[in-house]
Design an enzyme around this catalytic site. Sequence first.
Site, PDB file in Angstrom:
ATOM      1  N   LYS A  54      -0.063   3.436  -5.351  1.00  0.00           N
ATOM      2  CA  LYS A  54       0.322   2.202  -5.621  1.00  0.00           C
ATOM      3  C   LYS A  54       0.982   2.306  -6.767  1.00  0.00           C
ATOM      4  CE  LYS A  54      -3.751  -0.307  -3.970  1.00  0.00           C
ATOM      5  NZ  LYS A  54      -4.931  -0.612  -4.222  1.00  0.00           N
ATOM      6  N   GLN A  98      -9.042  -2.846  -8.093  1.00  0.00           N
ATOM      7  CA  GLN A  98      -9.442  -2.077  -6.760  1.00  0.00           C
ATOM      8  C   GLN A  98     -10.709  -2.240  -6.329  1.00  0.00           C
ATOM      9  OE1 GLN A  98      -7.057  -0.234  -5.022  1.00  0.00           O
ATOM     10  NE2 GLN A  98      -8.763   0.724  -3.798  1.00  0.00           N
ATOM     11  N   ASP A 121      -3.543  -9.453  -4.048  1.00  0.00           N
ATOM     12  CA  ASP A 121      -4.262  -9.145  -3.116  1.00  0.00           C
ATOM     13  C   ASP A 121      -4.700 -10.563  -2.117  1.00  0.00           C
ATOM     14  OD1 ASP A 121      -5.566  -6.466  -3.040  1.00  0.00           O
ATOM     15  OD2 ASP A 121      -6.776  -6.480  -4.639  1.00  0.00           O
TER      16      ASP A 121
HETATM   17  N1  GUN Z   1      -9.827  -1.227  -1.419  1.00  0.00           N
HETATM   18  C1  GUN Z   1      -9.299  -1.059  -0.353  1.00  0.00           C
HETATM   19  N2  GUN Z   1      -8.366  -1.865   0.035  1.00  0.00           N
HETATM   20  C2  GUN Z   1      -8.011  -2.485  -0.863  1.00  0.00           C
HETATM   21  C3  GUN Z   1      -7.132  -3.468  -1.326  1.00  0.00           C
HETATM   22  O1  GUN Z   1      -6.639  -3.994  -0.261  1.00  0.00           O
HETATM   23  N3  GUN Z   1      -7.248  -4.298  -2.474  1.00  0.00           N
HETATM   24  C4  GUN Z   1      -8.165  -4.004  -3.238  1.00  0.00           C
HETATM   25  N4  GUN Z   1      -8.124  -4.775  -4.259  1.00  0.00           N
HETATM   26  N5  GUN Z   1      -9.287  -2.955  -3.234  1.00  0.00           N
HETATM   27  C5  GUN Z   1      -9.017  -2.187  -2.108  1.00  0.00           C
END
Ligand code: GUN
Length: 293
Positions: A54, A98, A121
């Site tokens: 990311k 996350q 998100d």
């Molecule tokens: N863990 C796995 N996929 C995601 C996501 O799309 N967002 C977040 N915050 N955590 C994740």
Amino acid sequence: MPAKLIDGKAYAEGLRARIGAAVATLKKEHGLTPGLAVVLVGEDPASKVYVANKAKQTVEVGMNSWEHKLPADTSEATLLALVDKLNKDPAVHGILVQMPVPKHIDSAKVLNAIDPAKDVDGFHVVNVGRLSTGQEALTACTPVGCVMLAKDTLGDLTGLNAVVIGRSNIVGKPVAQLLLAENCTVTIAHSKSKDLPGIVRGADLVIAAVGRPEMVKGDWIKPGATVIDVGINRIERDGKGKLVGDCDFASCAAVAGAITPVPGGVGPMTIACLLYNTVKAACAIKGVKAPGM
Ligand code: GUN
């Protein structure tokens, strides 16, 4: 005829290029550099890889990126204090904590502490509620990516029978809402649905997000249907580790009209859509019209 392969990697590359151009326009015309803060609590190896990717892709499109890495024994209060600080920081337009967080932390409490305007998100109840009532919302990244690929493959989705397999808050429920907004007739099925193969056989568009390796078989698929496989499951085969989706790729590809591979299908779309949401959030906060992406 074998199914057309839906190339999510190529689509995500194109989307990132358009996002990069939008960011350049925002800097030049509005002095606005969108910024994304990612918070990682603990040492989960898969999460570390996601977070590093990311950050790399955020910088590549010209945005600001901040990584906050906290130890696994961080208290909920400390995490909430960091979220509050990021909510108040005018340079930060997107906040992502996350998942999963360690068990002693209430994930819903943390997600709902994020300013909905910075919730890239799309997990905050306000954004979930806005999506389900047809209002402008920041929407979960993987579902947005699935619908982009479905529309790129099929064009207008109006009237199609869409079957979503899986009912998670992260994928199943939001993707069903997005497909409803595209005028599909939507069925949400799951691992406990009665006659799952029969339900899936009625689908023009299948979204598999159930988290079970190779569960969906070719004889469940209506000939010519489009199959979007969200699953990323690590399995052992012939003594080697392998990534597979929720669909049995060989048998489904023999029947479907189009199908996403794993890897290289939905996976690359998630981060691209996160960057897309960050640009949208920055523009909404700053009160400028988002450039086309
Ligand atoms: N863990 C796995 N996929 C995601 C996501 O799309 N967002 C977040 N915050 N955590 C994740």
